[in-house]
Write a protein that holds these residues in place. Sequence first.
Motif, PDB file in Angstrom:
ATOM      1  N   TYR A 207       1.139  -1.253  -0.059  1.00  0.00           N
ATOM      2  CA  TYR A 207       0.184  -0.090  -0.149  1.00  0.00           C
ATOM      3  C   TYR A 207       0.912   1.165  -0.025  1.00  0.00           C
ATOM      4  O   TYR A 207       1.963   1.053   0.638  1.00  0.00           O
ATOM      5  CB  TYR A 207      -1.185  -0.058   1.076  1.00  0.00           C
ATOM      6  CG  TYR A 207      -0.072  -0.252   2.440  1.00  0.00           C
ATOM      7  CD1 TYR A 207      -0.114   1.347   3.471  1.00  0.00           C
ATOM      8  CD2 TYR A 207       0.343  -1.135   3.255  1.00  0.00           C
ATOM      9  CE1 TYR A 207       0.770   1.018   4.499  1.00  0.00           C
ATOM     10  CE2 TYR A 207       0.716  -1.335   4.292  1.00  0.00           C
ATOM     11  CZ  TYR A 207       1.032  -0.200   4.966  1.00  0.00           C
ATOM     12  OH  TYR A 207       1.748  -0.093   6.162  1.00  0.00           O
ATOM     13  N   PRO A 208       0.379   2.462  -0.627  1.00  0.00           N
ATOM     14  CA  PRO A 208       1.255   3.537  -0.946  1.00  0.00           C
ATOM     15  C   PRO A 208       1.254   4.325   0.641  1.00  0.00           C
ATOM     16  O   PRO A 208      -0.028   4.556   1.145  1.00  0.00           O
ATOM     17  CB  PRO A 208       0.608   4.226  -2.097  1.00  0.00           C
ATOM     18  CG  PRO A 208      -0.766   3.849  -1.997  1.00  0.00           C
ATOM     19  CD  PRO A 208      -0.679   2.243  -1.619  1.00  0.00           C
ATOM     20  N   VAL A 225      10.196  -1.924 -13.943  1.00  0.00           N
ATOM     21  CA  VAL A 225      10.592  -1.797 -12.441  1.00  0.00           C
ATOM     22  C   VAL A 225       9.833  -3.046 -11.616  1.00  0.00           C
ATOM     23  O   VAL A 225       8.752  -3.565 -11.935  1.00  0.00           O
ATOM     24  CB  VAL A 225      10.251  -0.510 -11.634  1.00  0.00           C
ATOM     25  CG1 VAL A 225      10.794   0.551 -12.411  1.00  0.00           C
ATOM     26  CG2 VAL A 225       8.509  -0.442 -11.913  1.00  0.00           C
ATOM     27  N   MET A 226      10.649  -3.399 -10.576  1.00  0.00           N
ATOM     28  CA  MET A 226      10.095  -4.488  -9.716  1.00  0.00           C
ATOM     29  C   MET A 226      10.481  -4.319  -8.162  1.00  0.00           C
ATOM     30  O   MET A 226      11.074  -3.480  -7.963  1.00  0.00           O
ATOM     31  CB  MET A 226      10.501  -6.069  -9.947  1.00  0.00           C
ATOM     32  CG  MET A 226      10.303  -6.354 -11.573  1.00  0.00           C
ATOM     33  SD  MET A 226      10.590  -8.155 -11.772  1.00  0.00           S
ATOM     34  CE  MET A 226       9.521  -9.157 -10.932  1.00  0.00           C
ATOM     35  N   SER A 261       8.356 -10.019  -7.307  1.00  0.00           N
ATOM     36  CA  SER A 261       7.243  -9.387  -8.177  1.00  0.00           C
ATOM     37  C   SER A 261       6.121  -8.841  -7.001  1.00  0.00           C
ATOM     38  O   SER A 261       5.219  -8.548  -7.668  1.00  0.00           O
ATOM     39  CB  SER A 261       6.697 -10.300  -8.920  1.00  0.00           C
ATOM     40  OG  SER A 261       6.074 -11.470  -8.294  1.00  0.00           O
ATOM     41  N   GLY A 262       6.425  -8.438  -5.860  1.00  0.00           N
ATOM     42  CA  GLY A 262       5.453  -7.822  -5.129  1.00  0.00           C
ATOM     43  C   GLY A 262       4.959  -6.579  -5.731  1.00  0.00           C
ATOM     44  O   GLY A 262       3.901  -5.771  -5.742  1.00  0.00           O
ATOM     45  N   VAL A 263       5.883  -5.702  -6.481  1.00  0.00           N
ATOM     46  CA  VAL A 263       5.638  -4.470  -7.305  1.00  0.00           C
ATOM     47  C   VAL A 263       6.238  -4.924  -8.449  1.00  0.00           C
ATOM     48  O   VAL A 263       7.112  -5.354  -8.880  1.00  0.00           O
ATOM     49  CB  VAL A 263       6.360  -3.419  -6.507  1.00  0.00           C
ATOM     50  CG1 VAL A 263       6.144  -2.371  -7.559  1.00  0.00           C
ATOM     51  CG2 VAL A 263       5.491  -3.011  -5.425  1.00  0.00           C
ATOM     52  N   HIS A 312      11.927  -0.071  -7.392  1.00  0.00           N
ATOM     53  CA  HIS A 312      11.165   0.809  -7.714  1.00  0.00           C
ATOM     54  C   HIS A 312      11.271   2.193  -7.096  1.00  0.00           C
ATOM     55  O   HIS A 312      11.128   3.291  -7.505  1.00  0.00           O
ATOM     56  CB  HIS A 312       9.479   0.368  -7.479  1.00  0.00           C
ATOM     57  CG  HIS A 312       9.466   0.138  -5.894  1.00  0.00           C
ATOM     58  ND1 HIS A 312       9.040   0.815  -5.219  1.00  0.00           N
ATOM     59  CD2 HIS A 312       9.086  -1.165  -5.268  1.00  0.00           C
ATOM     60  CE1 HIS A 312       8.792   0.360  -3.972  1.00  0.00           C
ATOM     61  NE2 HIS A 312       8.998  -0.911  -4.083  1.00  0.00           N
ATOM     62  N   ARG A 313      11.848   1.938  -5.806  1.00  0.00           N
ATOM     63  CA  ARG A 313      12.158   3.112  -4.895  1.00  0.00           C
ATOM     64  C   ARG A 313      11.394   4.022  -4.807  1.00  0.00           C
ATOM     65  O   ARG A 313      11.103   5.303  -4.534  1.00  0.00           O
ATOM     66  CB  ARG A 313      13.439   3.931  -5.320  1.00  0.00           C
ATOM     67  CG  ARG A 313      14.625   2.838  -5.604  1.00  0.00           C
ATOM     68  CD  ARG A 313      15.887   3.733  -5.879  1.00  0.00           C
ATOM     69  NE  ARG A 313      16.928   2.750  -6.398  1.00  0.00           N
ATOM     70  CZ  ARG A 313      17.552   1.817  -5.723  1.00  0.00           C
ATOM     71  NH1 ARG A 313      17.483   1.903  -4.308  1.00  0.00           N
ATOM     72  NH2 ARG A 313      18.378   0.998  -6.306  1.00  0.00           N
ATOM     73  N   LEU A 314       9.902   3.627  -4.458  1.00  0.00           N
ATOM     74  CA  LEU A 314       8.547   4.694  -4.203  1.00  0.00           C
ATOM     75  C   LEU A 314       8.143   4.345  -2.930  1.00  0.00           C
ATOM     76  O   LEU A 314       8.405   3.269  -2.148  1.00  0.00           O
ATOM     77  CB  LEU A 314       7.462   3.963  -5.237  1.00  0.00           C
ATOM     78  CG  LEU A 314       7.991   4.411  -6.561  1.00  0.00           C
ATOM     79  CD1 LEU A 314       6.879   3.556  -7.483  1.00  0.00           C
ATOM     80  CD2 LEU A 314       8.014   5.987  -7.224  1.00  0.00           C
ATOM     81  N   PRO A 315       7.454   5.266  -2.225  1.00  0.00           N
ATOM     82  CA  PRO A 315       6.785   5.252  -0.920  1.00  0.00           C
ATOM     83  C   PRO A 315       5.778   4.107  -0.621  1.00  0.00           C
ATOM     84  O   PRO A 315       4.542   4.625  -0.954  1.00  0.00           O
ATOM     85  CB  PRO A 315       6.580   6.704  -0.571  1.00  0.00           C
ATOM     86  CG  PRO A 315       6.061   7.112  -2.026  1.00  0.00           C
ATOM     87  CD  PRO A 315       7.051   6.658  -2.956  1.00  0.00           C
TER      88      PRO A 315
END
Length: 372
Positions: A207-208, A225-226, A261-263, A312-315
Motif C-alpha cells: 500500500y502506498p 521496475v520490480m 514481483s510484489g511490485v 521501484h524506490r517508491l513510498p
Amino acid sequence: MLVVAAMRAPWGWHHFRLDWFAGLPARPQSDVTRMLAQENAIRTRLSPRQRVRALRAKDDIFDMRGTRNNQGSSCNHLFDDWGRLHKLKLMDSSGDSSKGQGAALLPGPEMSDSFGYIAFGDDELYARGALFSALRLLHYCPDAKVTVLTDRPHIFDGYPIGTMELTASRMAEMSFGGRYRFGIKAAGIIDLLGSCERLFLMDTDMYPIGDISGCFGQISPSHSVMNRCEGRPKPPYRALEGRHFMLGEKMLTGSEPMWSSGVLGVHNAALPALSDAYHAIEQLIGVVRAHTPEQFCIGVALARDGCRITPHRLPIRNYTTRGKKLFARRRLEAFFAGYGHLGVGQQIEQAARYRLWRAPMDMWKQRHIWHF
C-alpha cells in the motif's frame, strides 16, 4: 499496422474500438469498419497464449496491404481462427461504443496508464487488502485509473475502481489445472496489461504512503521496475541445471537473478516476454520445489534482449511477514467495520490516515511469534 482508439468512461470503465485502416486506400471515416470485442468474452474465453497471439495478429494473420474489398472478411476471420471469441459487435463509425465493455487487443497511442491488483482466493483478506490499498492510492493520486482482477468483484461495487472477474474455470486454466496457484498471477498480469500502455501492479499486501504516480515515468519498452532483486535463486533452482528448459529462446540455468514481483511496473511492449514467462512456469512445476517460479520467470523474461529491471524506490509499505499480516488483518477488519458505511470520499480520507504498520508496543505484544 493495427491501431486502437481507447475512450475512458467514468469510474475507470474503458471501452475500446479497433480500427483497421492503416495501409488501406483513403476513405471517409464513416466507411471504416470497427470491431468491439466484449470484455467478458476476452477475459473468460481466451487463454494467456491466445491473448498474446492477438498482439501478433497484425503480423501473423493480417496483410494490411490487402485491398479494401477483403478488409471486412479478414477482420471476421481473425477471431474465427481462434474458435473461442464469438460474441463480437461490428460497428461503423457512427456506432455507440458505450453500449458494451470492450478490451483492446493491441496498444494504441491513446491508451492510458493503469494501476492494478490481482486478488483471489478463499481468504477475503486479499480482496479487502486490494481495496484498502486502492483507497490510499486514490488519496495520493486522485486521477488514477485502478483495475482489480478478482474472484470477488462485489467487494469493489460502488467504488471508482474497475474490475475484471475471475471465474473458477478461468482460475483453473490459469493455474495449469490447479497445479500452481501463482500461475493465476502470471496470467493475470497479461490480462491487465492488455488494456493499458503501462501497468503498475502491486500485491494486495502492498500500500502506498505517498504519491507514487511518478512510477510510470520509470516504465518503457526497454525498462521495467520490480520490488527488489533478491540475488541468486535458492537451492531448489539448481535442479534446472542440465534440464534444457527454455524461456523463449533462452535456456534456464537456475543461476539467473531472482526478482521479487510484489511490485511490477511494465510496458505493453513486454507482453510477448510475459507470455514466454507464463509458459516457462509450467516446465518448472514439480521440478523446482518452491513457490516462486512465477517471479523467477518474469524477472528472467523482462531482463532479456538488452532490457533492464530496477527496484521501484517508491513510498510503498507492505505487510508480507506473518506478524505484520496478523496485525494488518485485525486493522483491516476494524477499518471496514467502522468506516465501510461512509461515502467513498470519506473512506478515501480515512484510509489515508489509517495505520496498518506496527508500533513498538504492537511488536512487543507479538513477541511469542517466531517470525515477525
